[in-house]
Design a protein around this motif. Structure first.
Motif, PDB file in Angstrom:
ATOM      1  N   ASP A  72      60.256  -5.878  54.597  1.00 33.47           N
ATOM      2  CA  ASP A  72      60.608  -5.310  53.292  1.00 33.47           C
ATOM      3  C   ASP A  72      59.336  -5.087  52.473  1.00 33.47           C
ATOM      4  O   ASP A  72      58.640  -6.052  52.120  1.00 33.47           O
ATOM      5  CB  ASP A  72      61.549  -6.269  52.557  1.00 33.47           C
ATOM      6  CG  ASP A  72      62.079  -5.680  51.260  1.00 33.47           C
ATOM      7  OD1 ASP A  72      61.573  -4.622  50.830  1.00 33.47           O
ATOM      8  OD2 ASP A  72      62.992  -6.283  50.666  1.00 33.47           O
ATOM      9  N   ALA A  85      58.971  -4.516  49.466  1.00 30.54           N
ATOM     10  CA  ALA A  85      59.028  -5.204  48.166  1.00 30.54           C
ATOM     11  C   ALA A  85      58.546  -6.646  48.290  1.00 30.54           C
ATOM     12  O   ALA A  85      57.943  -7.193  47.363  1.00 30.54           O
ATOM     13  CB  ALA A  85      60.462  -5.163  47.625  1.00 30.54           C
ATOM     14  N   GLU A  86      58.829  -7.292  49.430  1.00 26.65           N
ATOM     15  CA  GLU A  86      58.386  -8.668  49.645  1.00 26.65           C
ATOM     16  C   GLU A  86      56.987  -8.732  50.237  1.00 26.65           C
ATOM     17  O   GLU A  86      56.193  -9.607  49.887  1.00 26.65           O
ATOM     18  CB  GLU A  86      59.364  -9.405  50.575  1.00 26.65           C
ATOM     19  CG  GLU A  86      60.692  -9.771  49.946  1.00 26.65           C
ATOM     20  CD  GLU A  86      61.504 -10.700  50.842  1.00 26.65           C
ATOM     21  OE1 GLU A  86      60.910 -11.638  51.417  1.00 26.65           O
ATOM     22  OE2 GLU A  86      62.727 -10.487  50.961  1.00 26.65           O
ATOM     23  N   PRO A  91      54.124  -6.085  50.696  1.00 27.44           N
ATOM     24  CA  PRO A  91      53.608  -4.720  50.516  1.00 27.44           C
ATOM     25  C   PRO A  91      52.627  -4.291  51.602  1.00 27.44           C
ATOM     26  O   PRO A  91      52.542  -3.110  51.936  1.00 27.44           O
ATOM     27  CB  PRO A  91      52.923  -4.781  49.140  1.00 27.44           C
ATOM     28  CG  PRO A  91      53.545  -5.953  48.453  1.00 27.44           C
ATOM     29  CD  PRO A  91      53.875  -6.937  49.527  1.00 27.44           C
TER      30      PRO A  91
END
Length: 724
Positions: free
Chosen positions: A652, A654-655, A657
């Motif tokens: 992810d 978002a978790e 980058p």
């Protein structure tokens, strides 16, 4: 190089009929029938019914539809997609020949089982209970027969029994009886027995059948429960029926004997869904063999066998190229395919422009396909075989969409399982088989099963291997992975699972299969100063303490033993139960209690050795804990694995980058080179499993050699190894 494209006529992919535009979801104001609301008035009927049941019912019944009929119309419209059969059943509902949900369910099953016209109406009505009237007297007699004062003789069951069970038994005698009427009669006859009448029946003996011995289809949940039976492909929603379907199905059953057949895509963990009591082919979809490496073939098969499965046969898509080529020529002859010169970038997207070669003459396409197939100027995405054995079409490697369904047909697959992203290709799957007039299997899609703190994509796992990253130990996980899949079930939604669920399955399986042994990871030498004999003793330890019939192994016990450093403290504190000054402990598997007398330390204050005395357990106060130990041990290497990634969702952005490779846990592996194990494990072979008491479940690594045993920890025990 030219490529062959399939030309699918508009009729191949059915469009929504114009009248459907009058119904949801095309008109936001329209809603299906709500069984809880009475429907009256022409406007209400037009607004709330599905277009076909609504218009047909309105034409027969007028503007007013009673609640019971409305409910049946709603059910038939939501459960049947075939427009012709829908009109047929709506006619029976609106004419009040089908009046119960039981009859409707039987009717739906009948029309799905008889896809060819015409329907034998006499047989249909008999199978669906049309015209059958069940009288109150028949219901009273049936309930009396199963609720007699002496129990239920035909089942040998005592009274009292649950009222719902009695209702079920009575309904079994009167198939078309109204369920509510039966329940009311049961309440009337035996309800006076009071709350005690609901005492559960004695459990039905299972004959020792466990989850492990049941077939996987019995264990699976979710979408798997909808699987069609072999030979009943046409009952699957969306399946396309042609005039040849039933004859092809009959031939298919003669060849397979009615056995389930499946083919494993190159994703080994899917096998747990695939092996459901029939045969399973391990097929490699090597549509371009030159790009495939043998090591990946070997790795896939190794993983399948690691899971505990043996393929019925190992096949390759490239092995069917001769037949695939013949079918490609046949498609051109039938006007369903043509040779196209467009490149990949020209046909990308959801709505590419029509090919300028779509209408080229059949003879021209055949000539180009057969003669110029090996010419120069190959377009992107097409492989070229420069030398070697000549294939019928040397440089034309078929795409997955063309190959997969036809290979399934050749192998008489019954359930072609694939992940959700292939759902959009189901129409072409059915169309291609039907365009050639060959047996058509059923494609079933399911959601991927993902695991937090790791990645499951083959491509990303390859990147981890190529990067030299550590991968979690798989030894010991094969059978637990098989047991996990039925618990999770088959779903169409993507499922993400916590690692502890898999770990629980590992513990459950290995608890029954991994013999016990003792090992010490951080040894501390202990000298027993008053050892009771002049020579070493032998202690017989059960391999499985809960079942001593599985045998014993011998463990030497002498004056020098080794315990875990964490099992000794100079000063005890609250909650600590292991060895300390003034706090003796027992040793597992024998009858002595040990108390500290002296200790030796190095220059830095590290305790190097303990001197203790022992007392027989029958004369000493019961210790607070019993710790594990080894004597005359085997020096070995132990590898302790933790989670591979630092974040739950390393893929992810978002978790993480910077990408999943940046999220690797630097402490995912700890190697202990000076661990000690009892000598009962010295003859273990690679992949043998053990439970090292208080430490976890371990598997012998293939890296082991004579004189150097290597153990991988598969999973810890439930309790914290540092606590008693």
């Amino acid at each position: 190089m030219p490529s062959i494209l399939l030309t699918t006529p508009a009729s191949a992919f059915p469009r929504r009929p114009p009248e459907l535009l009058l119904s949801p979801p095309f008109l936001p104001s329209c809603r299906p029938i709500s069984p809880s609301r009475p429907l009256t008035g022409t406007g209400s009927v037009a607004r709330t019914m599905f277009f076909l049941p609504g218009l047909q019912a309105q034409g027969i019944l007028g503007p007013s539809v009673d609640k019971a009929t409305g409910t049946l119309l709603y059910n038939v419209a939501s459960r049947l997609k075939d427009q012709k059969r829908l009109r047929f059943l709506v006619g029976y509902v609106t004419s009040k020949k089908i009046v119960t949900d039981l009859q409707l369910s039987a009717a739906l099953e009948y029309v799905r089982s008889h896809p060819l016209d015409p329907i034998d109406t006499a047989d249909f009505e008999q199978e669906c209970g049309v015209g059958v009237v069940v009288t109150p007297e028949q219901i009273e007699e049936a309930v009396s027969a199963v609720a007699c004062p002496g129990g239920i003789p035909e089942l040998g069951l005592p009274t009292p029994v649950p009222l719902c069970s009695l209702a079920g038994e009575a309904r079994g005698r009167l198939r078309w009886a109204d369920g509510k009427s039966i329940k009311n009669e049961v309440d009337l006859q035996v309800g006076a027995a009071g709350p005690e009448a609901n005492i559960p029946r004695p459990p039905v003996p299972t004959g020792g059948v466990t989850l492990e011995t049941k077939s996987l289809m019995e264990q699976l949940r979710g979408e798997a429960l909808k699987f069609h039976k072999p030979g009943e492909n046409y009952k699957t929603e969306g399946y396309v029926i042609t005039p040849h379907t039933m004859a092809l199905m009959k031939q298919h059953l003669e060849i397979t004997g009615g056995q389930v057949g499946q083919a494993l895509p190159p994703a080994p963990l899917v096998w747990a869904y695939a092996a459901n009591g029939g045969v399973c082919f391990l097929r490699y979809d090597d549509t371009n063999p030159e790009k495939e490496e043998e090591k990946y073939f070997t790795a896939i098969r190794d993983m399948v066998e690691w899971l505990g499965y043996k393929p019925h046969a190992v096949t390759h898509a490239s092995g069917y190229f001769d037949q695939l080529y013949v079918w490609a020529v046949e498609l051109i002859r039938r006007g369903h395919a043509y040779v196209c010169h467009q490149r990949v970038e020209e046909i990308k997207g959801h709505n590419p422009p029509p090919s300028p070669w779509r209408d080229r003459p059949m003879e021209e396409s055949l000539l180009l396909f057969e003669v110029r197939g090996g010419g120069a100027g190959a377009g992107e995405g097409l492989g070229v075989q420069p030398s070697g054995p000549a294939l019928p079409f040397r440089c034309i490697y078929p795409t997955y969409d063309y190959t997969h369904c036809l290979c399934d047909s050749i192998e008489h697959i019954t359930h072609s399982l694939c992940t959700k992203e292939f759902q959009a290709r189901r129409s072409s799957y059915f169309w291609l088989c039907n365009a050639l007039g060959v047996y058509c299997p059923v494609q079933w899609e399911y959601g991927r099963l993902n695991l937090l703190y790791t990645v499951v994509s083959k491509r990303k796992i390859i990147r981890l291997v190529e990067a030299g990253a550590l991968v979690l130990p798989f030894q010991g996980l094969g059978r637990p992975a098989r047991s996990l899949c039925p618990q999770v079930g088959v779903t169409v939604a993507q499922t993400t699972m916590e690692p502890h669920l898999l770990e629980a399955c590992v513990r459950e399986v290995l608890n029954e299969r991994a013999p016990r042994a003792m090992a010490v990871l951080q040894p501390l030498r202990v000298i027993i100063t008053n050892f009771p004999t002049q020579k070493a003793l032998e202690v017989f330890v059960p391999n499985f303490p809960a079942n001593e019939t599985k045998g014993f192994h011998k463990v030497p016990f002498q004056a020098t033993i080794y315990i875990e450093q964490s099992d000794f403290r100079e000063v005890s504190d609250k909650g600590y139960r292991a060895l300390a000054h003034g706090q003796p402990v027992g040793l597992r598997t024998h009858r002595y209690v040990h108390a500290v007398q002296e200790l030796s330390q190095d220059a830095g204050g590290q305790v190097m050795e303990l001197e203790v005395t022992c007392t027989k357990s029958d004369t000493a106060e019961k210790p607070k804990a019993f710790i594990h130990w080894v004597s005359e041990p085997l020096v070995c290497e132990v590898r302790l694995y933790e989670q591979l990634f630092l974040h739950k969702n390393p893929e992810d952005p978002a978790e993480v980058p910077a990408g999943f490779l940046s999220d690797l846990n630097p402490d995912s592996l700890r190697i202990i080179t000076g661990a000690l194990a009892d000598r009962s494990v010295c003859s273990a072979k690679p992949l043998d499993k053990f439970q090292f008491e208080r430490l976890g479940y371990f598997s012998v690594d293939p890296d082991s050699s004579e004189g150097k045993m290597v153990f991988n920890r598969t999973v810890t025990l439930k309790e914290d190894p540092g606590k008693m």
